[in-house]
Design a protein around this motif. Structure first.
Motif, short mmCIF file in Angstrom:
data_model
loop_
_atom_site.label_atom_id
_atom_site.label_comp_id
_atom_site.label_asym_id
_atom_site.label_seq_id
_atom_site.Cartn_x
_atom_site.Cartn_y
_atom_site.Cartn_z
N HIS A 69 64.48 112.35 92.36
CA HIS A 69 63.92 113.63 91.90
C HIS A 69 62.41 113.53 91.87
O HIS A 69 61.82 113.06 90.89
CB HIS A 69 64.46 113.99 90.50
N VAL A 70 61.76 113.97 92.94
CA VAL A 70 60.31 113.99 92.98
C VAL A 70 59.83 115.35 93.44
O VAL A 70 60.57 116.13 94.04
CB VAL A 70 59.72 112.89 93.91
N HIS A 71 58.57 115.62 93.13
CA HIS A 71 57.89 116.84 93.58
C HIS A 71 56.54 116.44 94.16
O HIS A 71 55.57 116.30 93.42
CB HIS A 71 57.68 117.81 92.42
N PRO A 284 69.35 112.15 85.19
CA PRO A 284 68.83 112.49 83.85
C PRO A 284 67.32 112.57 83.73
O PRO A 284 66.82 113.21 82.81
CB PRO A 284 69.39 111.38 82.97
N THR A 285 66.56 111.92 84.61
CA THR A 285 65.09 111.91 84.54
C THR A 285 64.60 111.63 83.12
O THR A 285 63.80 112.36 82.55
CB THR A 285 64.47 113.23 85.06
N LEU A 286 65.07 110.53 82.54
CA LEU A 286 64.67 110.18 81.17
C LEU A 286 63.17 110.02 81.04
O LEU A 286 62.59 110.34 79.99
CB LEU A 286 65.37 108.89 80.73
N VAL A 287 62.51 109.53 82.08
CA VAL A 287 61.07 109.31 81.98
C VAL A 287 60.33 110.63 81.85
O VAL A 287 59.31 110.72 81.15
CB VAL A 287 60.56 108.48 83.18
N MET A 288 60.83 111.69 82.48
CA MET A 288 60.24 113.01 82.27
C MET A 288 60.41 113.44 80.83
O MET A 288 59.48 113.95 80.19
CB MET A 288 60.87 114.03 83.21
N HIS A 289 61.61 113.24 80.29
CA HIS A 289 61.85 113.63 78.89
C HIS A 289 60.98 112.81 77.93
O HIS A 289 60.53 113.32 76.90
CB HIS A 289 63.32 113.47 78.55
N ALA A 290 60.73 111.55 78.27
CA ALA A 290 59.84 110.74 77.43
C ALA A 290 58.44 111.34 77.41
O ALA A 290 57.79 111.41 76.36
CB ALA A 290 59.79 109.30 77.94
N ALA A 291 57.98 111.79 78.57
CA ALA A 291 56.64 112.40 78.64
C ALA A 291 56.58 113.68 77.83
O ALA A 291 55.54 114.01 77.25
CB ALA A 291 56.26 112.67 80.10
N ASP A 363 61.15 113.08 88.30
CA ASP A 363 60.46 114.38 88.22
C ASP A 363 58.96 114.24 88.45
O ASP A 363 58.19 115.13 88.09
CB ASP A 363 60.72 115.08 86.88
N ALA A 364 58.53 113.12 89.05
CA ALA A 364 57.12 113.01 89.42
C ALA A 364 56.81 114.14 90.41
O ALA A 364 57.63 114.45 91.29
CB ALA A 364 56.85 111.65 90.08
N VAL A 365 55.71 114.87 90.28
CA VAL A 365 54.52 114.57 89.54
C VAL A 365 54.39 115.37 88.24
O VAL A 365 53.31 115.87 87.96
CB VAL A 365 53.29 114.83 90.42
#
Length: 473
Positions: A69-71, A284-291, A363-365
Motif C-alpha cells: 500500500h503506497v502512494h 492493516p497499515t499499522l505504521v500509518m495508524h501509528a503516525a 500508506d507511504a507517503v
C-alpha cells in the motif's frame, strides 16, 4: 532494470525460507538472466565459470520485500527519489494504490532498464461516491466519482482501458454503485481492492468480490456488541464541505471510539472467520495508524528528511494539525487515540490467529512515513502486535505474491523465481529489526552492493540539498 549477464553467486549465506518457515545455513544462491537458477548447500552448488561471486558468510538472504500500500505522488525529481528509496530499503515491489499516468511511465522505464525502481502493481484512479473525499482540495491525481450503477460499470472500463492492474474503491460509494462495480469487475476479470464503504455493512462486503481491505479504522462497527447500530452510525457519516476528507476523518474517529467501547470478541471472531472463508486479505497499515494516533511518531527533526522534498516538513505540519489532530487534541483525546492504537494492534493479532491473510503495507507517503523505510517499521509493528517474526516476513514476501497470483514467480528464494533479494547483516528471525541492516539488494538480477546502495541514498539526499529554495543551493 538490467541484470548482470555474467551471472551472480551469493555464497555461504543463510537463506530464510518463507514458504517452509525455516532457515537454511551455508547456502549458495545462483542468479542468471534476472532469475534465481539454483539454491543449495554451498558445498554442493557448482558456480558457473564467469559468475561474479559475493562471499556473504555470516549474512542472511530474504526475498525482496513488497509494500502492498503506497502512494507515489510524482513531483519534481521524484522519479529519481522515490524508486531509489524503495530499492535502497530492499523494497523490490510496490502496490500503487492511486493510479496516474506517470506511474505507468515509471514502470515502463524501470522494465526497460532506464531507471532503478521496484516492480509496480498500479491501481485505477480512486473510485468514490459524491462528494468524493478528495474532490475539494487541489491534488494532481485522478478521481472517478460515481453515483449510479451505470457510472460504476463505466468506471471499471475506464480503469481497464487505462492499463490499471486493479480497481481501487473508496469510502463514500453508495450500495448500488458499489455492488454494480463489483459485478462489472468480475465480468471484466478485474480485481477490486480498497477501503470499506461507509454505507455498506462490512460483513455484506465480504464475499461480494472485493479482494482486500485497507486500514483498521473501518473494522470496528462489525466487531461490536451492536453491529447493526454501529454500522448505521457509519452509514450516517456525511462529510461537510471545506475539507471533506478532514471532516470525514473526524466523524469516522467518533464512530471508531464508540464501536471499540462496544467491542465483542464473538463478533470479531465471526467476522475474521468470514474473511478466511471468503479468502479476503487485509492490509492493516499499522505504521500509518501509528503516525495518526501517536503524537510522538511524527518527528520533524528526523534525519530521514534529508531524503524528502524540501516542502515535506511544512506539508506534514499542516496535515497533522488539520487532519490528524483536528486543530489540536486534548489530553483526553490523546489517551483515546493511544487506546485505539492498542486495539488496532490487538485486532491484527486476532486476524492472524484466525488465519486471515495479512499483507504488509504502509500508506507511504502519508505524513509521518518515509518511503521504503516505513515498511521496516510496519514489520516491527506487526511483531509487536503478536505476529511471529517469520509471519511478519511472510506478510511482505510470499503473502503478497500469493495474493497477486505471482507465487510461481516471486515471493521466496527458490529456483525459477525472479531474482529480487535482500542481503542483511543479521538474522531477522532473531530480531525483526535486522531487516533494516541491509548489506546489499538484488533487484531484477542486478546486484546493488554496499557502495552502490550508499550512492543511491546519497544521490537522493543531493536532490534535496540542491533543490530550488534550499539554503545554500
Amino acid at each position: 532494470m538490467n541484470f548482470d549477464d555474467t551471472g551472480l553467486a551469493l555464497t555461504h549465506v543463510t537463506v530464510i525460507d518463507v514458504v517452509g518457515g525455516r532457515s537454511l545455513p551455508d547456502q549458495t544462491v545462483l542468479v542468471a538472466d534476472g532469475a534465481i537458477t539454483a539454491v543449495g548447500p554451498a558445498s554442493q552448488v557448482v558456480i558457473p565459470p564467469g559468475a561474479t561471486v559475493h562471499d556473504l558468510r555470516g549474512r542472511y538472504v530474504i526475498p525482496g520485500l513488497t509494500d502492498m500500500h503506497v502512494h507515489s505522488e510524482p513531483g519534481p525529481d521524484d522519479e529519481r527519489r522515490l524508486p531509489a528509496l524503495y530499492i535502497a530499503n530492499g523494497v523490490t515491489m510496490v502496490r500503487e494504490m492511486w493510479g496516474r499516468p506517470l506511474l505507468h511511465e515509471w514502470r515502463r522505464r524501470t522494465s526497460a532498464g532506464e531507471m532503478i525502481g521496484p516492480r509496480s502493481i498500479i491501481a485505477s484512479p480512486i473510485v468514490d461516491g459524491a462528494p468524493a473525499l478528495w474532490s475539494d482540495i487541489p491534488i494532481d491525481a485522478p478521481i472517478i466519482s460515481v453515483t449510479t450503477e451505470r457510472e460504476a460499470r463505466r468506471a471499471v472500463g475506464v480503469a481497464k482501458d487505462g492499463g490499471a492492474d486493479f480497481v481501487k474503491v473508496y469510502s463514500r460509494l453508495e450500495p448500488e454503485p458499489y455492488f454494480a462495480l463489483l459485478a462489472e469487475a468480475a465480468a471484466q476479470d478485474m480485481t477490486v481492492v480498497g477501503h470499506r464503504c461507509d454505507r455498506v455493512p462490512l460483513r455484506d462486503q465480504l464475499g461480494a468480490g472485493q479482494r482486500s481491505f485497507e486500514h483498521v479504522h473501518g473494522l470496528w462497527p462489525a466487531t461490536s456488541t451492536d453491529v447493526e447500530r454501529m454500522e448505521a452510525a457509519m452509514a450516517r457519516i456525511s462529510p461537510r464541505p471545506g475539507f471533506y476528507y478532514a471532516d470525514w476523518f473526524k466523524q469516522v474517529n467518533e464512530v471508531e471510539w464508540e464501536s471499540v467501547n462496544r467491542y465483542s470478541g464473538a463478533s470479531a471472531t465471526s467476522l475474521f472467520e468470514r474473511m478466511v472463508a471468503e479468502d479476503v486479505a487485509y492490509c492493516p497499515t499499522l505504521v500509518m495508524h501509528a503516525a495518526v494516533d501517536l503524537p510522538e511518531w511524527m518527528r520533524l527533526d528526523d534525519e530521514r528528511f534529508a531524503y524528502m522534498a524540501p516542502d515535506v516538513p511544512d506539508m506534514w505540519t499542516f496535515v497533522r494539525g488539520q487532519i490528524f489532530h483536528g486543530g489540536g487534541r486534548s489530553a483526553d483525546e490523546e489517551a483515546k487515540r493511544r487506546t485505539l492504537f492498542d486495539h488496532r494492534r490487538a485486532a491484527v493479532a486476532a486476524m492472524d490467529e484466525a488465519g486471515v491473510r495479512l499483507l504488509a503495507g504502509t500508506d507511504a507517503v502519508t505524513p509521518g512515513l518515509f518511503p521504503g523505510f516505513a515498511l521496516h517499521e510496519e514489520l516491527e509493528l506487526l511483531v509487536s502486535a503478536g505476529l511471529t517474526r517469520m509471519r511478519a516476513l511472510q506478510t511482505a514476501t510470499i503473502e503478497p505474491a500469493r495474493f497477486l497470483g505471482r507465487e510461481q514467480t516471486c515471493g521466496s528464494v527458490d529456483p525459477g523465481k525472479l531474482a529480487d533479494l535482500v542481503v542483511v547483516d543479521a538474522d531477522p528471525l532473531a530480531d525483526i529489526r535486522n531487516t533494516r541492516r541491509i548489506h546489499a539488494v538484488v533487484a531484477a538480477g542486478r546486484y546493488i552492493g554496499p557502495d552502490e546502495r550508499r550512492a543511491l541514498l546519497d544521490g537522493v539526499a543531493a536532490l534535496t540539498a540542491t533543490a530550488p529554495g534550499v539554503e545554500g543551493a
